[in-house]
Scaffold this motif. Structure first.
Motif, PDB file in Angstrom:
ATOM      1  N   ASN A 668      10.885  37.983  39.639  1.00  0.00           N
ATOM      2  CA  ASN A 668      10.970  36.802  40.604  1.00  0.00           C
ATOM      3  C   ASN A 668      12.012  36.085  40.334  1.00  0.00           C
ATOM      4  O   ASN A 668      13.037  35.388  41.197  1.00  0.00           O
ATOM      5  CB  ASN A 668       9.571  35.998  40.417  1.00  0.00           C
ATOM      6  CG  ASN A 668       8.402  36.706  40.910  1.00  0.00           C
ATOM      7  OD1 ASN A 668       8.403  37.488  41.788  1.00  0.00           O
ATOM      8  ND2 ASN A 668       7.230  36.274  40.514  1.00  0.00           N
ATOM      9  N   HIS A 675      19.209  36.237  45.327  1.00  0.00           N
ATOM     10  CA  HIS A 675      19.147  36.048  46.522  1.00  0.00           C
ATOM     11  C   HIS A 675      20.100  34.610  46.622  1.00  0.00           C
ATOM     12  O   HIS A 675      20.821  34.463  47.634  1.00  0.00           O
ATOM     13  CB  HIS A 675      17.531  35.526  47.031  1.00  0.00           C
ATOM     14  CG  HIS A 675      17.687  34.636  48.264  1.00  0.00           C
ATOM     15  ND1 HIS A 675      17.993  35.319  49.554  1.00  0.00           N
ATOM     16  CD2 HIS A 675      17.530  33.422  48.659  1.00  0.00           C
ATOM     17  CE1 HIS A 675      17.993  34.439  50.548  1.00  0.00           C
ATOM     18  NE2 HIS A 675      17.662  33.221  50.204  1.00  0.00           N
ATOM     19  N   THR A 766       7.573  42.194  48.332  1.00  0.00           N
ATOM     20  CA  THR A 766       7.252  40.948  49.186  1.00  0.00           C
ATOM     21  C   THR A 766       8.408  39.744  49.004  1.00  0.00           C
ATOM     22  O   THR A 766       8.676  39.047  49.882  1.00  0.00           O
ATOM     23  CB  THR A 766       5.841  40.549  48.842  1.00  0.00           C
ATOM     24  OG1 THR A 766       5.880  40.337  47.419  1.00  0.00           O
ATOM     25  CG2 THR A 766       4.843  41.485  49.323  1.00  0.00           C
ATOM     26  N   ASP A 767       8.658  39.687  47.753  1.00  0.00           N
ATOM     27  CA  ASP A 767       9.572  38.662  47.484  1.00  0.00           C
ATOM     28  C   ASP A 767      10.966  38.939  48.258  1.00  0.00           C
ATOM     29  O   ASP A 767      11.800  38.024  48.825  1.00  0.00           O
ATOM     30  CB  ASP A 767       9.764  38.305  46.018  1.00  0.00           C
ATOM     31  CG  ASP A 767       8.844  37.678  45.403  1.00  0.00           C
ATOM     32  OD1 ASP A 767       7.999  37.112  46.134  1.00  0.00           O
ATOM     33  OD2 ASP A 767       8.432  38.039  44.313  1.00  0.00           O
ATOM     34  N   LEU A 769      11.568  40.625  51.078  1.00  0.00           N
ATOM     35  CA  LEU A 769      11.281  40.624  52.162  1.00  0.00           C
ATOM     36  C   LEU A 769      11.387  39.143  52.584  1.00  0.00           C
ATOM     37  O   LEU A 769      12.123  38.764  53.744  1.00  0.00           O
ATOM     38  CB  LEU A 769       9.744  41.472  52.730  1.00  0.00           C
ATOM     39  CG  LEU A 769       9.657  41.263  54.057  1.00  0.00           C
ATOM     40  CD1 LEU A 769       8.683  42.430  54.305  1.00  0.00           C
ATOM     41  CD2 LEU A 769       8.950  40.221  54.885  1.00  0.00           C
ATOM     42  N   THR A 770      10.673  38.100  51.993  1.00  0.00           N
ATOM     43  CA  THR A 770      10.952  36.781  52.177  1.00  0.00           C
ATOM     44  C   THR A 770      12.494  36.152  52.148  1.00  0.00           C
ATOM     45  O   THR A 770      12.725  35.618  52.978  1.00  0.00           O
ATOM     46  CB  THR A 770      10.058  35.982  51.343  1.00  0.00           C
ATOM     47  OG1 THR A 770       8.633  36.472  51.369  1.00  0.00           O
ATOM     48  CG2 THR A 770      10.013  34.534  51.634  1.00  0.00           C
ATOM     49  N   ARG A 771      12.914  36.753  50.943  1.00  0.00           N
ATOM     50  CA  ARG A 771      14.376  36.442  50.799  1.00  0.00           C
ATOM     51  C   ARG A 771      15.439  37.007  51.960  1.00  0.00           C
ATOM     52  O   ARG A 771      16.063  36.200  52.501  1.00  0.00           O
ATOM     53  CB  ARG A 771      14.822  36.670  49.477  1.00  0.00           C
ATOM     54  CG  ARG A 771      14.099  36.258  48.120  1.00  0.00           C
ATOM     55  CD  ARG A 771      14.164  34.809  48.408  1.00  0.00           C
ATOM     56  NE  ARG A 771      13.449  33.921  46.925  1.00  0.00           N
ATOM     57  CZ  ARG A 771      12.242  34.161  46.615  1.00  0.00           C
ATOM     58  NH1 ARG A 771      11.297  34.592  47.479  1.00  0.00           N
ATOM     59  NH2 ARG A 771      11.866  33.692  45.496  1.00  0.00           N
ATOM     60  N   SER A 773      14.496  37.693  54.911  1.00  0.00           N
ATOM     61  CA  SER A 773      14.241  36.875  56.030  1.00  0.00           C
ATOM     62  C   SER A 773      14.995  35.867  56.072  1.00  0.00           C
ATOM     63  O   SER A 773      15.677  34.969  57.301  1.00  0.00           O
ATOM     64  CB  SER A 773      12.670  36.723  56.307  1.00  0.00           C
ATOM     65  OG  SER A 773      12.100  38.006  56.217  1.00  0.00           O
ATOM     66  N   ASP A 774      15.009  34.919  54.738  1.00  0.00           N
ATOM     67  CA  ASP A 774      15.580  33.816  54.985  1.00  0.00           C
ATOM     68  C   ASP A 774      17.132  33.894  55.014  1.00  0.00           C
ATOM     69  O   ASP A 774      17.828  33.108  55.759  1.00  0.00           O
ATOM     70  CB  ASP A 774      15.230  33.041  53.446  1.00  0.00           C
ATOM     71  CG  ASP A 774      15.939  31.845  53.276  1.00  0.00           C
ATOM     72  OD1 ASP A 774      15.504  30.826  53.919  1.00  0.00           O
ATOM     73  OD2 ASP A 774      16.797  31.697  52.385  1.00  0.00           O
ATOM     74  N   GLN A 835      -0.655  43.482  53.269  1.00  0.00           N
ATOM     75  CA  GLN A 835       0.633  42.909  53.327  1.00  0.00           C
ATOM     76  C   GLN A 835       1.437  43.137  54.564  1.00  0.00           C
ATOM     77  O   GLN A 835       2.447  42.599  54.651  1.00  0.00           O
ATOM     78  CB  GLN A 835       1.528  43.016  52.029  1.00  0.00           C
ATOM     79  CG  GLN A 835       0.845  42.760  50.974  1.00  0.00           C
ATOM     80  CD  GLN A 835       1.694  43.459  49.714  1.00  0.00           C
ATOM     81  OE1 GLN A 835       2.493  44.153  49.898  1.00  0.00           O
ATOM     82  NE2 GLN A 835       1.523  42.809  48.573  1.00  0.00           N
ATOM     83  N   MET A 838       3.198  40.283  56.630  1.00  0.00           N
ATOM     84  CA  MET A 838       4.411  39.668  56.369  1.00  0.00           C
ATOM     85  C   MET A 838       5.614  40.259  57.256  1.00  0.00           C
ATOM     86  O   MET A 838       6.723  39.594  57.365  1.00  0.00           O
ATOM     87  CB  MET A 838       4.882  39.871  55.039  1.00  0.00           C
ATOM     88  CG  MET A 838       3.906  39.329  53.816  1.00  0.00           C
ATOM     89  SD  MET A 838       4.249  39.559  52.244  1.00  0.00           S
ATOM     90  CE  MET A 838       5.960  38.651  52.332  1.00  0.00           C
ATOM     91  N   HIS A 841       7.762  38.227  60.272  1.00  0.00           N
ATOM     92  CA  HIS A 841       8.837  37.597  59.986  1.00  0.00           C
ATOM     93  C   HIS A 841      10.071  38.231  60.634  1.00  0.00           C
ATOM     94  O   HIS A 841      10.954  37.464  61.443  1.00  0.00           O
ATOM     95  CB  HIS A 841       9.422  37.430  58.694  1.00  0.00           C
ATOM     96  CG  HIS A 841       8.515  36.688  57.617  1.00  0.00           C
ATOM     97  ND1 HIS A 841       8.387  35.348  57.842  1.00  0.00           N
ATOM     98  CD2 HIS A 841       7.395  36.966  56.714  1.00  0.00           C
ATOM     99  CE1 HIS A 841       7.426  34.793  57.260  1.00  0.00           C
ATOM    100  NE2 HIS A 841       6.677  35.706  56.365  1.00  0.00           N
TER     101      HIS A 841
END
Length: 976
Positions: A668, A675, A766-767, A769-771, A773-774, A835, A838, A841
């Motif tokens: 993380n 990121h 998952t992290d 993917l979120t980053r 997307s951001d 999951q 997610m 996004h």
């Protein structure tokens, strides 16, 4: 006296005459009248006629009898028919010549018959019927009970006249006080001229005592009359009973004589044989008991010998056998009174020795060199120790092994660090003393090799622990299997015994292994029926030898424990054979719980290794070392840790979350740093982007081509070729040309770095993917601010945002949109099904990008719309043709086409110009309506038609728009 108790003559009548005697209700009688033996003065002779000739005093006591005319009741009860009556001082004499005489009928009394009462009977019969009916309605009081009660009260009153001294239980004339109270001597004194008066007083005293005697005799006679039935029945049966007793005594005497003869002739010799047999058996038992005592006496030396060779199981079995023999066979032997307690203390000592031995074994097993290929150290010794501990119910021995595991894990890391530090010359161990500080002085390759070495040592360590614990669990399961087999055997025996119970029990009772019945009685604990005589004698603790020379045979021993403790051979998975006895007092629940605890100990071993690895990792991460790693280094570290985690899971069969959690925590942090670096880089690129078409280097084209082949990863850097490939003007993606800016090319590379990082570190999917997307959202919003929002004018210093800038921005967005489904599929293949939510996004990002592209297209149309509004508002229908307004519009349309044609695909260009043409027609139609020019074929209409034809020809002459359907007829108002 006779006259005083006589009654007036009453005529007698037959009992069947209801006129003279009225029958009483049976329920109202005091007691039923039964035929009793007569109270007669004569001795009964057994003749029935003699017994019933005279009236009975008991039966006829309430009516007049012949005895009422001659004697009173005391005289009748005292048998006055004797020739002479003994007299004493206290009894009134009846006369010496008193004899029994017959009373002759009176000549003065007439003979009365029934006829004399006929008239009276006729008168009284109706009254009697009425009386009977009234009696049924209201029962009168029983006159008989009233008479009886009156008699009882009268008797009590008479008894009260008797002085109380005669009623005392201790009344005795031998007592001087009592005698003086009853007979005062003053009444018998003749001195002083008082003889006549004393004689009168004595006579009066005699009369008084006689009166008391009469009262007592009357009451006694009354009581006797109430109980006369049983009394006289016993008197009449006495002679018959004496005859029976005499005959019985003679029969018993004869029987005793016969039994004595039978005893002498038939039993004496047989009993002597039985006594000798029992004596012989007792001697054999005594001999066997002495042999057993001699064997038990050697228990302690034998146990010490077994302990000297670490044979704990054998020593415990010997102690248990001896204890059982002492309790069953040798109980009460004075010489062995202390042996039981000594054996108990010895057993406690063996428990301590086994625990210490197991602790030593665990220490030696875990601390031996890890390069040794032998998985199990001294398996036979381990099996023996575990079996002994189970026998003694020391079920927490595995905790000792667990404690040793923790110590050994610490030592493994410490030894690895010491060995690695000693090989690095740059680290001065004299200056840097602490191992943690020495470890922090290592660079990443050195530290990485150290961690790899630790993981390999831990893997071997866990394999050894697993092999040892599997051996221990196999011993536990063998004991459990033995318990189950024992229960099955007992169930089978119970079923067989139920079937054998149908055998004739009498025959089984009379025949007991060929011995006498008395032998069977002497062996009370032997079974009645033996299936196999030989085996029964060998296994039964009290079986008798069947021959005279069997005394010396070992099978005659009475050691019950040797027969009860049956053993079975079992083999462990390692090939070690061991004997399991039946005296294991462990329940199935305890064995299963112990097996689960041992399996849990293996899981704990994995957790210990992971925990120590986490501490080692955190000690190195204190100075931010792990956060400073680049992507390749962190990926290598992550792969190493993932490999160790998978190896431990495969060995132990359960996931340990501590190291995985530490890896996730570091991942993380790595993701955040990764990121932030990419986002900062993208922000800098966008702030310096001038939104001009950039050349596409060959490496970017190769990158795009690799993605087109289905491989989302960064291509390896190829060695420099002799001829460098020149950059191209467009980026070719699946046959389509994309004009892009340099920022988008780098953005594609950054996106692929995110995807490759997910492949290398699956735990951060998952992290990432979120980053990602951001990041995509940030590019969309920032590019919108710079181009549509004209932010680039201030940031970069552009003079204006041209249509070419807008078209290039739209094409860049289209390129990113093209890769979003590919990115989505890449992440979807690496996500868990739970999951998948997610992935929404990417749907939101795609919608945002499409909206952005649509806004750019609308912006381009709006630019031309404002131009049309400005130019056509000044349009006038007049010569020359084409007018200056239309020539200016065609010129601007040509510039627009020139700016976007090379950037946008032909289909998008056509759609854009169709929208621009629709806007043009709308403004022209509005202006013509304002000028009142209609499609009537007039001169104005002809001028407008010429201008429109000029516009159509110029627009269709543009490249790619020749087939465009302009539909210019819509500029005219439709006639209604």
């Amino acid at each position: 006296m006779a006259s005083s108790h006589s009654s007036s003559p009453v005529p007698q009548s037959n009992s069947s005459d209801v006129f003279f005697k009225k029958e009483m209700d049976a329920t109202k009688r005091f007691r039923p009248v039964q035929s009793l033996p007569d109270v007669c003065p004569k001795e009964p002779t057994g003749d029935a006629s003699n017994l019933c000739d005279s009236p009975s005093l008991v039966v006829d006591q309430h009516r007049w009898t012949i005895y009422h005319s001659k004697v009173n009741l005391p005289a009748a009860l005292n048998d006055p028919r004797l020739a002479k009556r003994e007299s004493d001082f206290f009894t009134k004499t009846w006369g010496v010549d008193f004899v029994d005489t017959e009373v002759t009928p009176s000549f003065y009394l007439p003979q009365i018959t029934k006829e004399h009462f006929a008239l009276y009977q006729q008168e009284i019969t109706p009254r009697e019927k009425v009386h009977e009916r009234c009696k049924n309605i209201c029962t009168p009081k029983d006159t008989f009970d009233r008479t009886l009660l009156h008699t009882h009260d009268k008797s009590r009153t008479d008894l009260e006249q008797v002085p109380k001294i005669f009623m005392k239980p201790d009344f005795a004339l031998e007592d001087s006080l009592t005698f003086n109270a009853v007979l005062p001597w003053s009444h018998f004194s003749t001195a002083g001229g008082k003889g006549n008066r004393d004689a009168a007083s004595s006579k009066l005293l005699q009369e008084k005592l006689s009166h008391y005697l009469d009262i007592v005799e009357v009451n006694i006679a009354h009581q006797i009359s109430l109980r006369s039935e049983a009394f006289f029945h016993a008197m009449t049966s006495q002679h018959e009973l004496q005859d029976y007793l005499r005959k019985t005594s003679q029969a018993v005497k004869l029987l005793r004589e016969k039994i004595s003869k039978i005893d002498k002739v038939m039993c004496e010799g047989s009993l002597r044989v039985l006594r000798l047999s029992l004596t012989r058996n007792n001697c054999i038992k005594a001999y066997n008991k002495l042999k057993l005592m001699a064997t038990v006496h050697q228990t302690q030396p034998t146990v010490q010998l077994l302990l000297s060779t670490s044979e704990f199981v054998g020593a415990l079995d010997l102690i248990a056998t001896t204890q059982e023999v002492l309790q069953q066979e040798l109980q009460g032997i004075h010489s062995f009174r202390h042996l039981g307690s000594q054996l108990c203390e010895l057993e406690k000592l063996i428990d301590k020795m086994m625990i210490a031995e197991f602790s030593t074994y665990a220490r030696n097993d875990l601390n031996r060199p890890l390069e040794d290929d032998c998985q199990i150290l001294e398996e036979e010794r381990l099996v023996s120790l575990v079996f002994g501990l189970l026998k003694q119910r020391k079920l927490n021995f595995y905790e000792i092994y667990g404690d040793e595991m923790i110590i050994t894990a610490k030592n493994i890391i410490k030894q690895c660090v010491v060995n690695t530090v000693s090989q690095i010359e740059e680290i001065d161990t004299e200056v840097v003393v602490k191992l943690a500080d020495q470890m922090r002085m290592m660079n990443f390759p050195q530290w990485f090799d150290l961690l790899k070495n630790i993981f390999s040592k831990f893997t071997i360590f866990l394999k050894r622990i697993k092999a040892t614990l599997n051996t221990i669990r196999s011993v536990v399961f063998l004991v459990l299997d033995k318990n189950q087999k024992t229960r099955d055997l007992e169930d089978t025996l119970q079923k067989n015994s139920a079937k054998d119970s149908t055998v004739d029990t009498e025959v089984a009772y009379l025949t007991h292994e060929g011995m006498f019945i008395s032998d069977a009685f002497s062996e009370g604990d032997l079974p009645l029926v033996a299936a196999d005589t030989t085996s029964q004698r060998n296994t039964s603790p009290n079986s008798e030898p069947c021959s005279s020379d069997s005394v010396s045979e070992p099978e005659c021993t009475t050691d019950s424990s040797s027969s009860k403790e049956q053993t079975s051979s079992s083999v462990t998975p390692g090939g070690v054979e061991m004997m399991i006895s039946d005296d294991m007092k462990l329940t199935d629940l305890e064995l299963v719980r112990l097996a689960n605890n041992i399996q849990e100990l293996l899981y704990n071993a994995s957790d210990i290794c992971h925990d120590r690895s986490v501490k080692f990792l955190m000690a190195r991460a204190k100075d931010g070392f792990l956060e400073k790693l680049n992507s390749n280094e962190f990926v290598a570290l992550s792969r190493l840790m993932e490999g160790f985690i998978l190896d431990t899971e495969q060995i132990c069969g359960r996931k340990s979350m501590s190291l995985r959690g530490a890896l996730q925590s570091q991942a993380n942090r790595f993701v955040n740093r990764f990121h932030e670096e990419r986002k900062t880089k993208l922000s800098l690129l966008l702030d310096n982007e001038r939104w001009k078409q950039a050349e596409v280097p060959a490496e970017f084209q190769d990158l795009v081509d690799s993605v087109s082949d289905g491989r989302i990863s960064l291509p390896e850097k190829k060695p420099a070729a002799t001829e460098e490939r020149k950059p191209t003007e467009f980026l070719i993606v699946e046959g389509q040309k994309y004009a892009t800016v340099g920022t988008v090319l780098l953005l594609i590379r950054i996106i692929l770095e995110y995807c490759q990082c997910v492949d290398n570190i699956p735990s951060i999917t998952t992290d990432m993917l979120t980053r990602l997307s951001d990041l995509l959202k940030y590019f969309n919003s920032r590019s919108c601010q710079l181009v549509l929002g004209a932010g680039a004018l201030q940031v970069v210093g552009l003079k204006t945002i041209t249509t070419k800038n807008l078209a290039l921005s739209s094409r860049c967005l289209q390129l990113i949109v093209h890769y979003i489904p590919i990115i989505r599929a890449h992440f979807e293949a690496r996500l868990q099904p739970k999951q998948f939510s997610m992935l929404r996004h990417f749907d939101h990002i795609t919608k945002d990008y499409h909206d952005h592209i649509a806004e750019i297209s609308a912006k381009l149309v709006a630019i031309m719309d404002s131009l049309f509004d400005k130019l056509l508002s000044k349009y006038e229908v007049k010569a020359p043709v084409p007018s200056a307004c239309f020539r200016n519009i065609c010129k601007q349309m040509a510039k627009m086409h020139e700016a976007i044609y090379d950037l946008l695909p032909e289909e998008q260009t056509q759609m854009l110009f169709l929208r621009i043409n629709a806007s043009y027609k709308l403004h022209l139609k509005r202006q013509l309506a304002h000028l009142n020019v209609v499609n009537d074929g007039g001169p104005l209409n002809g001028l407008v038609t010429s201008d429109v034809a000029f516009y159509t020809g110029n627009l269709q002459a543009l490249k790619g728009l020749n087939n465009l359907d302009l539909n210019m007829a819509e500029i005219w108002e439709q006639k209604r």
